[in-house]
Design a protein around this motif. Structure first.
Motif, PDB file in Angstrom:
ATOM      1  N   PHE A  46      11.192  -9.335  -1.600  1.00 27.33           N
ATOM      2  CA  PHE A  46      10.888  -8.490  -0.317  1.00 27.33           C
ATOM      3  C   PHE A  46       9.454  -8.574   0.148  1.00 27.33           C
ATOM      4  O   PHE A  46       9.036  -7.866   1.134  1.00 27.33           O
ATOM      5  CB  PHE A  46      11.315  -7.181  -0.877  1.00 27.33           C
ATOM      6  N   VAL A  47       8.499  -9.321  -0.568  1.00 23.61           N
ATOM      7  CA  VAL A  47       7.294  -9.411   0.125  1.00 23.61           C
ATOM      8  C   VAL A  47       7.336 -10.462   1.312  1.00 23.61           C
ATOM      9  O   VAL A  47       7.713 -11.627   1.073  1.00 23.61           O
ATOM     10  CB  VAL A  47       6.568 -10.312  -1.075  1.00 23.61           C
ATOM     11  N   GLY A  48       6.839  -9.895   2.397  1.00 20.73           N
ATOM     12  CA  GLY A  48       6.710 -10.596   3.476  1.00 20.73           C
ATOM     13  C   GLY A  48       5.582 -11.765   3.466  1.00 20.73           C
ATOM     14  O   GLY A  48       5.397 -12.783   3.736  1.00 20.73           O
ATOM     15  N   TYR A  49       4.573 -10.855   3.080  1.00 17.77           N
ATOM     16  CA  TYR A  49       3.200 -11.822   2.738  1.00 17.77           C
ATOM     17  C   TYR A  49       2.308 -10.942   1.955  1.00 17.77           C
ATOM     18  O   TYR A  49       2.520  -9.734   1.955  1.00 17.77           O
ATOM     19  CB  TYR A  49       2.316 -12.132   4.130  1.00 17.77           C
ATOM     20  N   TYR A  50       1.314 -11.705   1.395  1.00 14.73           N
ATOM     21  CA  TYR A  50       0.288 -10.899   0.599  1.00 14.73           C
ATOM     22  C   TYR A  50      -1.092 -11.254   0.835  1.00 14.73           C
ATOM     23  O   TYR A  50      -1.247 -12.239   1.580  1.00 14.73           O
ATOM     24  CB  TYR A  50       0.630 -10.941  -0.909  1.00 14.73           C
ATOM     25  N   LEU A  51      -1.991 -10.460   0.707  1.00 15.24           N
ATOM     26  CA  LEU A  51      -3.330 -10.723   0.677  1.00 15.24           C
ATOM     27  C   LEU A  51      -4.234 -10.338  -0.741  1.00 15.24           C
ATOM     28  O   LEU A  51      -3.771  -9.631  -1.317  1.00 15.24           O
ATOM     29  CB  LEU A  51      -4.105  -9.939   1.786  1.00 15.24           C
ATOM     30  N   VAL A  52      -5.039 -11.247  -0.998  1.00 14.57           N
ATOM     31  CA  VAL A  52      -5.997 -11.263  -2.060  1.00 14.57           C
ATOM     32  C   VAL A  52      -7.385 -10.727  -1.950  1.00 14.57           C
ATOM     33  O   VAL A  52      -7.777 -11.354  -0.935  1.00 14.57           O
ATOM     34  CB  VAL A  52      -5.932 -12.515  -2.907  1.00 14.57           C
ATOM     35  N   PHE A  53      -7.739  -9.698  -2.244  1.00 15.07           N
ATOM     36  CA  PHE A  53      -9.071  -9.101  -1.993  1.00 15.07           C
ATOM     37  C   PHE A  53     -10.052  -9.302  -3.373  1.00 15.07           C
ATOM     38  O   PHE A  53      -9.434  -9.345  -4.555  1.00 15.07           O
ATOM     39  CB  PHE A  53      -9.062  -7.717  -1.806  1.00 15.07           C
ATOM     40  N   ASP A  54     -11.259  -9.753  -3.097  1.00 10.91           N
ATOM     41  CA  ASP A  54     -12.102  -9.588  -4.175  1.00 10.91           C
ATOM     42  C   ASP A  54     -12.374  -8.359  -4.923  1.00 10.91           C
ATOM     43  O   ASP A  54     -12.744  -8.495  -6.097  1.00 10.91           O
ATOM     44  CB  ASP A  54     -13.610 -10.101  -3.701  1.00 10.91           C
ATOM     45  N   SER A  55     -12.304  -7.183  -4.501  1.00 13.33           N
ATOM     46  CA  SER A  55     -12.613  -5.926  -4.943  1.00 13.33           C
ATOM     47  C   SER A  55     -11.869  -4.907  -3.815  1.00 13.33           C
ATOM     48  O   SER A  55     -11.632  -5.054  -2.841  1.00 13.33           O
ATOM     49  CB  SER A  55     -13.917  -6.011  -5.035  1.00 13.33           C
ATOM     50  N   LEU A  56     -12.094  -3.581  -4.738  1.00 12.89           N
ATOM     51  CA  LEU A  56     -11.756  -2.475  -4.046  1.00 12.89           C
ATOM     52  C   LEU A  56     -12.473  -2.232  -2.686  1.00 12.89           C
ATOM     53  O   LEU A  56     -12.186  -1.774  -1.704  1.00 12.89           O
ATOM     54  CB  LEU A  56     -11.391  -1.320  -4.658  1.00 12.89           C
ATOM     55  N   GLN A  57     -13.776  -2.423  -2.990  1.00 14.14           N
ATOM     56  CA  GLN A  57     -14.695  -2.374  -1.914  1.00 14.14           C
ATOM     57  C   GLN A  57     -14.534  -3.078  -0.819  1.00 14.14           C
ATOM     58  O   GLN A  57     -14.698  -2.639   0.535  1.00 14.14           O
ATOM     59  CB  GLN A  57     -16.046  -2.295  -2.633  1.00 14.14           C
ATOM     60  N   GLU A  58     -14.092  -4.348  -1.043  1.00 11.58           N
ATOM     61  CA  GLU A  58     -13.668  -5.163   0.107  1.00 11.58           C
ATOM     62  C   GLU A  58     -12.733  -4.838   0.987  1.00 11.58           C
ATOM     63  O   GLU A  58     -12.925  -4.463   2.137  1.00 11.58           O
ATOM     64  CB  GLU A  58     -13.653  -6.763  -0.340  1.00 11.58           C
ATOM     65  N   TYR A  59     -11.446  -4.436   0.255  1.00  9.09           N
ATOM     66  CA  TYR A  59     -10.506  -3.845   0.976  1.00  9.09           C
ATOM     67  C   TYR A  59     -10.668  -2.656   1.581  1.00  9.09           C
ATOM     68  O   TYR A  59     -10.585  -2.585   3.024  1.00  9.09           O
ATOM     69  CB  TYR A  59      -9.348  -3.366  -0.186  1.00  9.09           C
ATOM     70  N   LYS A  60     -11.486  -1.726   1.185  1.00  3.99           N
ATOM     71  CA  LYS A  60     -11.887  -0.566   1.781  1.00  3.99           C
ATOM     72  C   LYS A  60     -12.857  -1.023   3.252  1.00  3.99           C
ATOM     73  O   LYS A  60     -12.807  -0.131   4.149  1.00  3.99           O
ATOM     74  CB  LYS A  60     -12.692   0.375   1.074  1.00  3.99           C
ATOM     75  N   ALA A  61     -13.810  -1.880   3.012  1.00  2.60           N
ATOM     76  CA  ALA A  61     -14.775  -2.049   4.192  1.00  2.60           C
ATOM     77  C   ALA A  61     -13.757  -2.691   5.384  1.00  2.60           C
ATOM     78  O   ALA A  61     -13.787  -2.480   6.385  1.00  2.60           O
ATOM     79  CB  ALA A  61     -15.820  -3.337   3.595  1.00  2.60           C
ATOM     80  N   ARG A  62     -12.756  -3.606   5.063  1.00  5.00           N
ATOM     81  CA  ARG A  62     -11.913  -3.946   5.924  1.00  5.00           C
ATOM     82  C   ARG A  62     -11.159  -2.889   6.741  1.00  5.00           C
ATOM     83  O   ARG A  62     -10.631  -3.223   7.849  1.00  5.00           O
ATOM     84  CB  ARG A  62     -11.073  -5.400   5.366  1.00  5.00           C
ATOM     85  N   VAL A  63     -10.685  -2.203   5.951  1.00  4.56           N
ATOM     86  CA  VAL A  63      -9.692  -1.046   6.495  1.00  4.56           C
ATOM     87  C   VAL A  63     -10.708  -0.209   7.422  1.00  4.56           C
ATOM     88  O   VAL A  63     -10.166   0.206   8.396  1.00  4.56           O
ATOM     89  CB  VAL A  63      -9.156  -0.050   5.344  1.00  4.56           C
ATOM     90  N   LYS A  64     -11.691   0.000   7.057  1.00  6.39           N
ATOM     91  CA  LYS A  64     -12.928   0.790   7.831  1.00  6.39           C
ATOM     92  C   LYS A  64     -12.976   0.272   9.194  1.00  6.39           C
ATOM     93  O   LYS A  64     -13.096   0.978  10.184  1.00  6.39           O
ATOM     94  CB  LYS A  64     -13.981   0.888   7.191  1.00  6.39           C
ATOM     95  N   MET A  65     -13.102  -1.209   9.205  1.00 11.07           N
ATOM     96  CA  MET A  65     -13.485  -1.914  10.339  1.00 11.07           C
ATOM     97  C   MET A  65     -12.234  -1.604  11.486  1.00 11.07           C
ATOM     98  O   MET A  65     -12.550  -1.718  12.647  1.00 11.07           O
ATOM     99  CB  MET A  65     -13.371  -3.410  10.182  1.00 11.07           C
TER     100      MET A  65
END
Length: 100
Positions: free
Chosen positions: A66-85
């Motif tokens: 059921f996975v359409g696509y996936y992303l790999v993040f270096d860290s939770l901080q990177e993920y949060k920074a991208r969401v914040k943008m």
């Protein structure tokens, strides 16, 4: 089927059949691929320091089929920074609409 090596990574999973108006992403820490009842699942833990999630800290899994696509993040901080943008402050949203 060749599966990627996701062991121990922080990943974001978007479902292949999610409604078009939803762009929800499942974020898993310490991801790994497991076989459960003959099916492949991506398993891991919902990040425990995500204040916006009522399921934080819980183990979770998504069937690989059921996975359409996936992303790999270096860290939770990177993920949060991208969401914040993607979520500018309220005043920028207002100014952006006024200039449109």
């Amino acid at each position: 089927m060749d599966l990627p090596n996701l062991d121990g990574k922080l990943i974001g999973l978007v479902l292949a059949y999610a409604p078009p108006n939803q762009s929800a992403m499942v974020i898993l820490e310490r991801a790994k691929l497991e076989t459960v009842a003959g099916r492949s699942f991506v398993t891991g833990t919902i990040p425990s320091d995500d204040p916006d999630s009522w399921v934080r800290g819980l183990p979770a899994g998504v069937a690989w089929e059921f996975v359409g696509y996936y992303l790999v993040f270096d860290s939770l901080q990177e993920y949060k920074a991208r969401v914040k943008m993607t979520r500018p402050p309220w005043w920028r949203r207002l100014l952006g609409r006024a200039n449109a």
